[in-house]
Design a protein around this motif. Sequence first.
Motif, mmCIF file in Angstrom:
data_model
loop_
_atom_site.group_PDB
_atom_site.id
_atom_site.type_symbol
_atom_site.label_atom_id
_atom_site.label_comp_id
_atom_site.label_asym_id
_atom_site.label_seq_id
_atom_site.Cartn_x
_atom_site.Cartn_y
_atom_site.Cartn_z
ATOM 1 N N TYR A 116 0.836 -1.199 0.000
ATOM 2 C CA TYR A 116 0.000 0.000 0.000
ATOM 3 C C TYR A 116 0.876 1.257 0.000
ATOM 4 N N CYS A 117 1.910 1.253 0.847
ATOM 5 C CA CYS A 117 2.811 2.410 0.930
ATOM 6 C C CYS A 117 3.558 2.625 -0.387
ATOM 7 N N GLU A 118 4.044 1.542 -0.958
ATOM 8 C CA GLU A 118 4.758 1.645 -2.240
ATOM 9 C C GLU A 118 3.845 2.193 -3.335
ATOM 10 N N ASN A 119 2.619 1.693 -3.408
ATOM 11 C CA ASN A 119 1.672 2.115 -4.442
ATOM 12 C C ASN A 119 1.212 3.557 -4.268
ATOM 13 N N ASN A 120 1.297 4.066 -3.050
ATOM 14 C CA ASN A 120 0.822 5.422 -2.777
ATOM 15 C C ASN A 120 1.953 6.387 -2.402
ATOM 16 N N ALA A 121 3.186 5.986 -2.662
ATOM 17 C CA ALA A 121 4.369 6.813 -2.381
ATOM 18 C C ALA A 121 4.365 7.331 -0.941
ATOM 19 N N ILE A 122 4.172 6.405 -0.009
ATOM 20 C CA ILE A 122 4.138 6.741 1.412
ATOM 21 C C ILE A 122 5.350 6.114 2.091
ATOM 22 N N MET A 123 6.026 6.895 2.928
ATOM 23 C CA MET A 123 7.129 6.365 3.718
ATOM 24 C C MET A 123 6.540 5.763 4.997
ATOM 25 N N LEU A 124 6.731 4.474 5.185
ATOM 26 C CA LEU A 124 6.112 3.745 6.283
ATOM 27 C C LEU A 124 6.385 4.389 7.639
ATOM 28 N N SER A 125 7.642 4.713 7.932
ATOM 29 C CA SER A 125 7.963 5.270 9.251
ATOM 30 C C SER A 125 7.272 6.608 9.483
ATOM 31 N N LYS A 126 7.202 7.447 8.446
ATOM 32 C CA LYS A 126 6.533 8.741 8.587
ATOM 33 C C LYS A 126 5.040 8.541 8.812
ATOM 34 N N ARG A 127 4.460 7.580 8.106
ATOM 35 C CA ARG A 127 3.033 7.293 8.264
ATOM 36 C C ARG A 127 2.723 6.857 9.694
ATOM 37 N N LEU A 128 3.565 5.975 10.235
ATOM 38 C CA LEU A 128 3.362 5.519 11.608
ATOM 39 C C LEU A 128 3.520 6.677 12.599
ATOM 40 N N GLU A 129 4.503 7.522 12.352
ATOM 41 C CA GLU A 129 4.730 8.670 13.221
ATOM 42 C C GLU A 129 3.510 9.591 13.224
ATOM 43 N N LEU A 130 2.936 9.849 12.059
ATOM 44 C CA LEU A 130 1.745 10.704 11.960
ATOM 45 C C LEU A 130 0.556 10.074 12.679
ATOM 46 N N GLU A 131 0.397 8.755 12.540
ATOM 47 C CA GLU A 131 -0.701 8.061 13.226
ATOM 48 C C GLU A 131 -0.517 8.133 14.740
ATOM 49 N N MET A 132 0.726 8.004 15.200
ATOM 50 C CA MET A 132 1.008 8.105 16.633
ATOM 51 C C MET A 132 0.640 9.499 17.151
ATOM 52 N N GLU A 133 0.990 10.530 16.382
ATOM 53 C CA GLU A 133 0.657 11.900 16.768
ATOM 54 C C GLU A 133 -0.848 12.090 16.854
ATOM 55 N N LYS A 134 -1.600 11.528 15.902
ATOM 56 C CA LYS A 134 -3.069 11.621 15.931
ATOM 57 C C LYS A 134 -3.623 10.995 17.204
ATOM 58 N N ILE A 135 -3.091 9.825 17.551
ATOM 59 C CA ILE A 135 -3.561 9.114 18.747
ATOM 60 C C ILE A 135 -3.291 9.944 19.992
ATOM 61 N N LYS A 138 -5.636 12.951 20.125
ATOM 62 C CA LYS A 138 -7.012 12.552 20.356
ATOM 63 C C LYS A 138 -7.215 12.084 21.785
ATOM 64 N N GLY A 139 -6.141 11.638 22.456
ATOM 65 C CA GLY A 139 -6.274 11.135 23.818
ATOM 66 C C GLY A 139 -7.067 9.851 23.841
ATOM 67 N N VAL A 140 -6.575 8.870 23.131
ATOM 68 C CA VAL A 140 -7.276 7.596 22.987
ATOM 69 C C VAL A 140 -7.603 6.984 24.333
ATOM 70 N N ASN A 141 -8.811 6.411 24.407
ATOM 71 C CA ASN A 141 -9.299 5.747 25.596
ATOM 72 C C ASN A 141 -8.439 4.508 25.854
ATOM 73 N N LYS A 142 -8.031 4.291 27.104
ATOM 74 C CA LYS A 142 -7.166 3.159 27.453
ATOM 75 C C LYS A 142 -7.834 1.807 27.229
ATOM 76 N N ASP A 143 -9.156 1.773 27.152
ATOM 77 C CA ASP A 143 -9.870 0.505 26.992
ATOM 78 C C ASP A 143 -9.901 0.036 25.543
ATOM 79 N N GLU A 144 -9.473 0.854 24.611
ATOM 80 C CA GLU A 144 -9.547 0.474 23.191
ATOM 81 C C GLU A 144 -8.524 -0.563 22.853
#
Length: 144
Positions: A116-135, A138-144
């Motif tokens: 998916y990353c290759e097909n969409n020119a996405i750098m995996l580590s940067k994508r994970l870093e951005l997702e971590m920042e979103k979480i 957002k202050g994700v609930n500990k029960d999730e």
Amino acid sequence: MKKKVIKNESEFKLWFMKNYKRLGYLDIIRKDIGKCPDFVMLKNNNQFNVELETVASNFLKHKHPLDKVDEVVCIVNDIGLEKPVIVAEDLEFKGSSKIKVTLSINNKVYSEFQKYCENNAIMLSKRLELEMEKIIKKGVNKDE
């Protein structure tokens, strides 16, 4: 006294070659040849295999063999090693703000996401870093 700032291992090696006597060594027998140990030093009329690490735990990260080293010289001693550790007290380490982490991910999921990353020119580590920042934001609930 203001400490000298070291940003990477190359700077640390240059500093060490100029200042090894301040750490108790008498002479350099062998300089860095790109493998462990980094240096063979003369100290107390004995030969010592010395590995330089900006941060002591990098010794384990780099998977250096303990039996090839007599001492580890570092700027930050953040871990107990089975070898003597000498800290260069007059240095301050300010390395990259990035760290490397090891993750265990289901092989199939990882393989599909890589495609998916290759097909969409996405750098995996940067994508994970951005997702971590979103979480975090957002202050994700500990029960999730």
